[in-house]
Design a protein around this motif. Structure first.
Motif, PDB file in Angstrom:
ATOM      1  N   SER A 127       0.839  -1.177   0.000  1.00 14.29           N
ATOM      2  CA  SER A 127       0.000   0.000   0.000  1.00 14.29           C
ATOM      3  C   SER A 127       0.886   1.242   0.000  1.00 14.29           C
ATOM      4  O   SER A 127       1.876   1.301   0.713  1.00 14.29           O
ATOM      5  CB  SER A 127      -0.871  -0.085   1.249  1.00 14.29           C
ATOM      6  N   ILE A 128       0.527   2.218  -0.834  1.00 15.72           N
ATOM      7  CA  ILE A 128       1.290   3.466  -0.877  1.00 15.72           C
ATOM      8  C   ILE A 128       0.349   4.619  -0.553  1.00 15.72           C
ATOM      9  O   ILE A 128      -0.809   4.610  -0.978  1.00 15.72           O
ATOM     10  CB  ILE A 128       1.962   3.671  -2.259  1.00 15.72           C
ATOM     11  N   ALA A 129       0.821   5.600   0.228  1.00 18.03           N
ATOM     12  CA  ALA A 129       0.025   6.797   0.512  1.00 18.03           C
ATOM     13  C   ALA A 129       0.609   7.948  -0.276  1.00 18.03           C
ATOM     14  O   ALA A 129       1.805   8.212  -0.194  1.00 18.03           O
ATOM     15  CB  ALA A 129       0.041   7.115   1.999  1.00 18.03           C
TER      16      ALA A 129
ATOM     17  N   VAL B 181       3.480  -7.917  -7.270  1.00 18.98           N
ATOM     18  CA  VAL B 181       2.973  -7.165  -6.126  1.00 18.98           C
ATOM     19  C   VAL B 181       1.935  -6.147  -6.596  1.00 18.98           C
ATOM     20  O   VAL B 181       2.241  -5.258  -7.386  1.00 18.98           O
ATOM     21  CB  VAL B 181       4.115  -6.421  -5.397  1.00 18.98           C
ATOM     22  N   ALA B 182       0.704  -6.291  -6.099  1.00 18.77           N
ATOM     23  CA  ALA B 182      -0.338  -5.320  -6.428  1.00 18.77           C
ATOM     24  C   ALA B 182      -0.200  -4.131  -5.488  1.00 18.77           C
ATOM     25  O   ALA B 182      -0.002  -4.302  -4.292  1.00 18.77           O
ATOM     26  CB  ALA B 182      -1.706  -5.950  -6.270  1.00 18.77           C
ATOM     27  N   VAL B 183      -0.288  -2.911  -6.043  1.00 20.23           N
ATOM     28  CA  VAL B 183      -0.107  -1.707  -5.230  1.00 20.23           C
ATOM     29  C   VAL B 183      -1.460  -1.052  -4.991  1.00 20.23           C
ATOM     30  O   VAL B 183      -2.169  -0.706  -5.936  1.00 20.23           O
ATOM     31  CB  VAL B 183       0.833  -0.701  -5.930  1.00 20.23           C
ATOM     32  N   GLU B 184      -1.794  -0.916  -3.714  1.00 20.22           N
ATOM     33  CA  GLU B 184      -3.022  -0.197  -3.363  1.00 20.22           C
ATOM     34  C   GLU B 184      -2.650   1.254  -3.111  1.00 20.22           C
ATOM     35  O   GLU B 184      -1.748   1.550  -2.334  1.00 20.22           O
ATOM     36  CB  GLU B 184      -3.633  -0.817  -2.111  1.00 20.22           C
ATOM     37  N   VAL B 185      -3.356   2.178  -3.776  1.00 18.32           N
ATOM     38  CA  VAL B 185      -3.000   3.592  -3.682  1.00 18.32           C
ATOM     39  C   VAL B 185      -3.974   4.319  -2.755  1.00 18.32           C
ATOM     40  O   VAL B 185      -5.176   4.327  -2.991  1.00 18.32           O
ATOM     41  CB  VAL B 185      -3.013   4.256  -5.076  1.00 18.32           C
ATOM     42  N   ASN B 186      -3.453   4.908  -1.674  1.00 18.40           N
ATOM     43  CA  ASN B 186      -4.268   5.724  -0.765  1.00 18.40           C
ATOM     44  C   ASN B 186      -3.984   7.186  -1.048  1.00 18.40           C
ATOM     45  O   ASN B 186      -2.840   7.612  -0.985  1.00 18.40           O
ATOM     46  CB  ASN B 186      -3.888   5.467   0.698  1.00 18.40           C
ATOM     47  N   VAL B 187      -5.029   7.956  -1.337  1.00 22.90           N
ATOM     48  CA  VAL B 187      -4.828   9.349  -1.703  1.00 22.90           C
ATOM     49  C   VAL B 187      -5.159  10.265  -0.525  1.00 22.90           C
ATOM     50  O   VAL B 187      -6.182  10.092   0.131  1.00 22.90           O
ATOM     51  CB  VAL B 187      -5.700   9.695  -2.921  1.00 22.90           C
ATOM     52  N   PHE B 188      -4.272  11.233  -0.272  1.00 20.79           N
ATOM     53  CA  PHE B 188      -4.465  12.141   0.854  1.00 20.79           C
ATOM     54  C   PHE B 188      -4.547  13.586   0.399  1.00 20.79           C
ATOM     55  O   PHE B 188      -4.129  13.915  -0.714  1.00 20.79           O
ATOM     56  CB  PHE B 188      -3.318  11.985   1.856  1.00 20.79           C
ATOM     57  N   GLY B 189      -5.082  14.448   1.254  1.00 22.89           N
ATOM     58  CA  GLY B 189      -5.232  15.859   0.907  1.00 22.89           C
ATOM     59  C   GLY B 189      -4.189  16.755   1.544  1.00 22.89           C
ATOM     60  O   GLY B 189      -3.984  17.868   1.099  1.00 22.89           O
TER      61      GLY B 189
END
Lengths: 387, 287
Positions: free
Chosen positions: A68-70, A90-98
């Motif tokens: 997981s990447i932020a 490797v599947a990358v889960e993308v977490n988006v921040f403000g």
């Protein structure tokens, strides 16, 4: 994210029995199959020999199958993660921040689940002080070449000669204007705020966190972007409260509003400015002549990252200039890496949004660590929002 | 005999154990943690630092606007929901043909299966410049702005919470004894006075249940004001998000959260009292 032996932890008796029962039922995953038969190592070795996999690191370590990447909105070429998955499984889960504040809050609360994240320059010393980021093991980042980096942008990743973060790209914080709706040419933050209360009434957006919103209000009066002085902040607050009723929104997600034509003007980062201008030419990007913010975003690995091997693998992958150049073309922010700049097409290097003139760059300031953590500025922002 | 009762009590305790454990783990423990946070101090880099001070509670007036906005939003939003929901529930329970009733009821509930975030995002696009304003521009009405207005927030609230209001009212209307309506008409009441004196009165417990349910949820709402209101108006929910995610002042956030819980309890008790008074002995089925 659940911890498992795939994240490099020793296999537990439960896990072992679990796997055994699965095998007995005849169910076996691709990775398990490769692992059990030794085919995995063979394929990895072959891949390395014939150059499918870019570095030996992938073959040496078990990377698991997800991480997981932020990161920030509109910040990557989605194809990058697809390609990484193709190469490594490797599947990358993308977490988006403000905002950096949100990232910090999440990391401070513990167990963020990220194996890689994208903090901005001024946060790194705070992360180090709180002991929540990992000193980088540079041996695992063969693709990074410090000698090719522009030190003006990259120094804040290194604290006491230890590298905690390596740069992704740099940029500026200016504002974007829809020149069809607001036809008067603008060059300063003073004009930004004044227009927000006049022609831009009900159509102007500011960020929803303190650093840039307060910083650029301070610029109206010519004060430092990072000011912590009571009287200067009071002036900035007065301006913000006066502008508040005229705003379209207080939000860092300004692309939808600008693209739909609901918002005509917004505080804006280089990369969003470049993307908006590329797709809608009448949207211009302006740097206030009073100054404002210049920034560098870095990659760093949290101390409690659940899948450090994959975090390092992805980071190393992203440091490959061939990969990075595609990222820059998609995201629109300038690179800190001379090797990448060599690969970028001329029209990108000539784009004044990405590489502004020196007289506009000189007055810009990097955000300071104290600016991020100052409770006074945080309360000011809250008073502005709740007004 | 004695042994029997013991066994009975033991069995009851055993059967209640999972629910009790659930309550303790998910309600009591977090509440205690928040209460402890609320008397602490903000650590220099943000977060929580152990202390014993009531300073956070003394600082509550700094969020007076957020409290005030929430106190207005919750009843107004719930009332708007009620005004839309009552006719729908009335039609469903008393007018709709029997074979359609289930289908119509399902149509009310189905949107609830999708996340409110997704559905609110959809409204962002409908109300945004590429939605209704683009259609209006086709007929020559230019530069209409619908998104990020109080009206958009109200619309979002009515849309999001409507099923929670319709269902309890539907249930109370559905139980209504139709013979009472006939009796009222036979005794010479006009349709309007039958509605006011019989239908509405007997459905009040449902109305109160729906009203309190929606209102309590609205006390914690922050998503709709952010997405459809542009984050310009601060509600308690937004203040909490802000304190935990932006200024990282956990103690102050906790003090506000505790206060909000207390306010919700007061609202609930008040709703119970009112409903008991206006509709006889029947109580709101919330606690």
């Amino acid at each position: 994210m659940s911890k498992s032996y795939r994240d490099g932890l020793p296999i537990s008796p439960e896990n072992f029995v679990d796997q055994l029962m699965r095998l007995k039922r005849g169910s076996i995953g691709r990775r398990d199959f490769l692992g059990l038969t030794g085919l995995g190592i063979a394929t990895a070795l072959m891949a390395r020999e014939i150059g499918i996999m870019p570095t030996p690191a992938f073959a040496a370590e078990n990377l698991g199958d997800r991480m997981s990447i932020a990161t920030w909105p509109n910040y990557h070429d989605p194809q990058t993660f697809e390609n990484f998955k193709k190469d490594t499984g490797v599947a990358v889960e993308v977490n988006v921040f403000g905002s950096n504040e949100e990232m910090l809050a999440k990391l401070q609360a513990g167990a963020s689940g990220w194996s890689l994240f994208v903090p901005t320059n001024y946060t790194i010393s705070t992360y180090k002080k709180l002991g929540i980021i990992e000193p980088l093991d540079m041996a695992k980042l063969a693709n990074f070449d410090g000698t090719q980096e522009d030190p003006r942008f990259t120094s804040e990743g290194t604290i006491d000669k230890v590298i905690y973060a390596v740069p992704k790209n740099w940029g500026t914080t200016g504002f974007a204007v829809n020149t069809k709706k607001l036809t008067k040419p603008m060059t300063s933050w003073k004009e930004f705020w004044d227009t927000a209360m006049a022609e831009g009434d009900g159509r102007t957006m500011v960020h929803d966190y303190q650093l840039t919103t307060i910083g650029n209000a301070l610029k109206y009066f010519g004060y430092s972007f990072n000011s912590l002085k009571q009287d200067e902040l009071a002036k900035a607050e007065e301006l913000l409260l006066k502008v508040k009723p005229h705003l379209f929104a207080v939000s860092s997600d300004y692309q939808p509003g600008m693209r739909a034509g609901d918002a005509w003007m917004t505080m804006c980062w280089t990369n969003d400015g470049a993307q908006l201008h590329r797709d809608i030419p009448e949207i211009a990007y302006v740097l206030g002549k009073e100054g404002g913010e210049i920034w560098t975003d870095f990659y760093a690995i949290p101390k409690d990252a659940p899948n450090k091997p994959a975090g390092y693998a992805l980071l190393n992958y992203l440091m490959n200039p061939q990969v990075a150049v595609k990222e820059h073309l998609a995201n629109g922010a300038p690179s800190t890496d001379a090797r990448v700049n060599k690969l970028l097409p001329k029209e990108v290097l000539d784009n004044p949004i990405l590489y502004p003139a020196a007289d506009l760059l000189t007055p810009l300031e990097f955000g300071a660590a104290a600016t991020l953590t100052d409770p006074g500025r945080a309360e000011l922002m809250a008073r502005f929002k709740s007004a | 005999m004695h042994g029997n009762r013991f066994r009975h009590n033991f069995l009851t305790a055993l059967l209640l154990a999972p629910a009790t454990a659930w309550l303790v783990v998910f309600l009591v423990l977090p509440f205690i943690a928040i209460a402890i946070f609320s008397v602490g101090e903000r650590a220099p880099e943000g977060g929580y630092q152990a202390a014993f001070t009531l300073a956070q509670y003394a600082n509550l007036p700094a969020r007076a606007t957020a409290f005030w906005n929430t106190m207005v939003l919750a009843p107004v939003g719930a009332l708007a929901c009620l005004l839309v929901a009552y006719p729908v529930a009335y039609y469903l329970a008393l007018q709709a043909p029997q074979r359609w009733r289930l289908i119509l009821l399902a149509l009310v509930v189905i949107p609830f299966w999708t996340s409110l975030l997704m559905r609110t995002y959809a409204w962002m696009y409908i109300l945004g410049g590429r939605g209704i304003p683009a259609l209006l521009a086709l007929v020559g009405i230019e530069d209409v702005r619908l998104i990020n207005t109080p009206g958009a927030v109200l619309l979002g609230i009515v849309y999001g919470y409507l099923p929670l209001m319709i269902l309890p009212i539907y249930v109370s209307l559905e139980r209504l004894d139709r013979r009472l309506l006939e009796a009222s008409a036979d005794l010479g009441a006009t349709p309007l006075s039958t509605f006011l004196g019989v239908t509405l009165k007997l459905s009040l417990p449902g109305v109160m249940t729906g009203f309190s349910l929606v209102m309590i949820l609205l006390l914690g709402e922050y998503l709709i004001p952010t997405l459809l209101g542009g984050g310009k108006v601060f509600f308690i929910g937004n203040a909490l998000v802000d304190l935990f995610l932006q200024s990282r002042n956990w103690p102050f956030g906790s003090a506000i959260a505790i206060t909000l819980v207390l306010v919700s309890v007061v609202v609930l008790i008040a709703a119970n009292r009112i409903s008991t008074r206006v509709s006889g002995a029947r109580r709101v089925d919330l606690i």
